[in-house]
Scaffold this motif. Structure first.
Motif, mmCIF file in Angstrom:
data_model
loop_
_atom_site.group_PDB
_atom_site.id
_atom_site.type_symbol
_atom_site.label_atom_id
_atom_site.label_comp_id
_atom_site.label_asym_id
_atom_site.label_seq_id
_atom_site.Cartn_x
_atom_site.Cartn_y
_atom_site.Cartn_z
ATOM 1 N N VAL A 48 0.833 -1.273 -0.084
ATOM 2 C CA VAL A 48 0.150 0.124 -0.054
ATOM 3 C C VAL A 48 0.775 1.337 0.004
ATOM 4 C CG1 VAL A 48 -1.859 1.181 1.258
ATOM 5 C CG2 VAL A 48 -1.782 -0.953 1.253
ATOM 6 N N MET A 49 1.929 1.155 0.657
ATOM 7 C CA MET A 49 2.848 2.478 0.833
ATOM 8 C C MET A 49 4.081 1.886 1.571
ATOM 9 S SD MET A 49 1.818 4.768 4.328
ATOM 10 C CE MET A 49 0.334 4.924 3.601
ATOM 11 N N ARG A 50 5.309 2.775 1.059
ATOM 12 C CA ARG A 50 6.433 2.682 1.698
ATOM 13 C C ARG A 50 7.206 3.934 1.650
ATOM 14 N NH1 ARG A 50 10.830 -1.628 -0.620
ATOM 15 N NH2 ARG A 50 8.813 -2.702 -1.167
ATOM 16 N N MET A 51 7.457 4.239 3.010
ATOM 17 C CA MET A 51 8.271 5.781 3.324
ATOM 18 C C MET A 51 9.665 5.365 3.734
ATOM 19 S SD MET A 51 5.341 7.938 5.011
ATOM 20 C CE MET A 51 4.678 6.694 6.029
ATOM 21 N N PRO A 52 10.616 6.092 2.989
ATOM 22 C CA PRO A 52 12.086 6.085 3.581
ATOM 23 C C PRO A 52 12.260 6.478 5.032
ATOM 24 C CG PRO A 52 11.769 7.777 2.087
ATOM 25 C CD PRO A 52 10.425 7.258 2.136
ATOM 26 N N GLY A 53 13.150 5.823 5.660
ATOM 27 C CA GLY A 53 13.911 6.293 6.762
ATOM 28 C C GLY A 53 15.155 6.592 6.673
ATOM 29 N N PRO A 54 15.810 6.855 7.725
ATOM 30 C CA PRO A 54 17.313 7.230 7.742
ATOM 31 C C PRO A 54 18.416 6.129 7.430
ATOM 32 C CG PRO A 54 16.680 6.935 9.882
ATOM 33 C CD PRO A 54 15.272 6.809 9.228
ATOM 34 N N GLY A 55 19.402 6.275 6.656
ATOM 35 C CA GLY A 55 20.202 5.146 6.247
ATOM 36 C C GLY A 55 19.755 4.413 5.390
ATOM 37 N N GLY A 56 18.790 4.700 4.618
ATOM 38 C CA GLY A 56 18.174 3.724 3.703
ATOM 39 C C GLY A 56 17.272 2.643 4.002
ATOM 40 N N LYS A 57 16.843 2.889 5.382
ATOM 41 C CA LYS A 57 16.009 1.872 5.764
ATOM 42 C C LYS A 57 14.485 2.181 5.512
ATOM 43 C CE LYS A 57 18.231 0.633 10.228
ATOM 44 N NZ LYS A 57 18.019 0.651 11.500
ATOM 45 N N ILE A 58 13.676 1.502 5.660
ATOM 46 C CA ILE A 58 12.300 1.744 5.472
ATOM 47 C C ILE A 58 11.875 2.316 6.986
ATOM 48 C CG2 ILE A 58 9.936 0.748 5.357
ATOM 49 C CD1 ILE A 58 10.807 -1.246 3.188
ATOM 50 N N GLY A 59 11.173 3.460 6.956
ATOM 51 C CA GLY A 59 10.783 4.241 7.854
ATOM 52 C C GLY A 59 9.375 3.840 8.067
ATOM 53 N N HIS A 60 8.593 3.317 7.230
ATOM 54 C CA HIS A 60 7.112 2.967 7.568
ATOM 55 C C HIS A 60 6.818 2.693 6.046
ATOM 56 C CE1 HIS A 60 3.131 3.118 9.081
ATOM 57 N NE2 HIS A 60 2.734 3.151 7.797
ATOM 58 N N LEU A 72 4.559 -2.080 8.983
ATOM 59 C CA LEU A 72 5.905 -2.778 9.084
ATOM 60 C C LEU A 72 7.124 -1.591 8.836
ATOM 61 C CD1 LEU A 72 7.280 -4.761 6.281
ATOM 62 C CD2 LEU A 72 4.961 -4.274 6.259
ATOM 63 N N THR A 73 8.157 -1.973 9.451
ATOM 64 C CA THR A 73 9.210 -1.027 9.588
ATOM 65 C C THR A 73 10.572 -1.838 9.676
ATOM 66 O OG1 THR A 73 10.224 1.080 10.340
ATOM 67 C CG2 THR A 73 9.234 -0.281 11.621
ATOM 68 N N ASP A 74 11.653 -1.141 9.142
ATOM 69 C CA ASP A 74 12.974 -1.817 9.669
ATOM 70 C C ASP A 74 13.119 -1.311 11.082
ATOM 71 O OD1 ASP A 74 14.438 -2.801 7.303
ATOM 72 O OD2 ASP A 74 14.413 -0.890 6.325
ATOM 73 N N GLU A 75 14.040 -2.327 11.507
ATOM 74 C CA GLU A 75 14.443 -2.121 13.050
ATOM 75 C C GLU A 75 15.007 -0.807 13.452
ATOM 76 O OE1 GLU A 75 16.605 -5.543 14.068
ATOM 77 O OE2 GLU A 75 14.995 -6.606 14.723
ATOM 78 N N TYR A 76 14.670 -0.059 14.438
ATOM 79 C CA TYR A 76 15.333 1.100 15.136
ATOM 80 C C TYR A 76 15.414 0.759 16.532
ATOM 81 C CZ TYR A 76 13.956 3.224 10.713
ATOM 82 O OH TYR A 76 14.024 3.533 9.266
ATOM 83 N N ALA A 77 16.682 0.252 16.751
ATOM 84 C CA ALA A 77 17.025 -0.015 18.408
ATOM 85 C C ALA A 77 16.834 1.095 19.162
ATOM 86 C CB ALA A 77 18.316 -0.719 18.100
ATOM 87 N N GLU A 78 17.187 2.223 18.748
ATOM 88 C CA GLU A 78 17.461 3.559 19.398
ATOM 89 C C GLU A 78 16.018 3.788 19.995
ATOM 90 O OE1 GLU A 78 17.188 4.786 15.166
ATOM 91 O OE2 GLU A 78 18.218 3.329 16.261
#
Length: 166
Positions: A48-60, A72-78
């Motif tokens: 349905v959608m994909r938004m970029p996050g920092p460092g080339g990750k998927i933010g959402h 879903l998203t990539d992991e963000y340990a911080e």
């Protein structure tokens, strides 16, 4: 003399956005892009959608399976948002109703899921099986086969507990 203008009427906004349900799973995945591809192959999901996050990750990102969305998203340990593989296991299982549980479990296993429980008829009226996706999330897939009254459900549940030695 200036004419008074009435304020524009605001359109009432639903508290649940269109296309969503009251509860929506939100999964952290070690590799969200691969997870999206897996869910497409295994469950027939559509992206349905994909938004970029920092460092080339998927933010959402969001996929739709049947009439429901999964975020879903990539992991963000911080942010302490990590998936089951990073945590060492999951405490949440996702229940997915499908038209043909046998076919979808076979499809998911062929796409890379690990079969946890063979598909079989259950006392509560569903035919179910369980699997783990490659990202550590556990999915219970089911096809509802029989409507069971509460009285009959309690009777069958009691019998099942006896069979299990309890």
């Amino acid at each position: 003399m200036k004419k008074k203008t009435s304020p524009a009427k605001k359109k009432k906004v639903s508290f649940i956005p269109a296309g969503y349900h009251t509860v929506t799973p939100y999964l952290a995945c070690g590799d969200a892009a691969s997870a999206i591809e897996f869910y497409k192959k295994a469950f027939g999901a559509t992206e349905v959608m994909r938004m970029p996050g920092p460092g080339g990750k998927i933010g959402h990102a969001e996929v739709k399976i049947g009439d429901s969305r999964v975020m879903l998203t990539d992991e963000y340990a911080e942010m302490n948002f990590v998936g089951p593989l990073s945590r060492g296991g999951t405490t949440v299982h996702i229940h997915l109703y499908v038209k043909d549980v046998d076919a979808l479990v076979a499809r998911a296993v062929a796409a890379g899921a690990k079969l946890l429980r063979e598909v079989k008829d259950q006392f509560y009226g569903d035919r179910t099986g369980a699997l783990a996706d490659p990202f550590g999330h556990v999915w219970h897939l089911a096809t509802h086969k029989e409507d069971v009254s509460m009285a009959e459900l309690k009777k069958r549940a009691g019998k099942r507990v006896e069979e299990m030695g309890g």
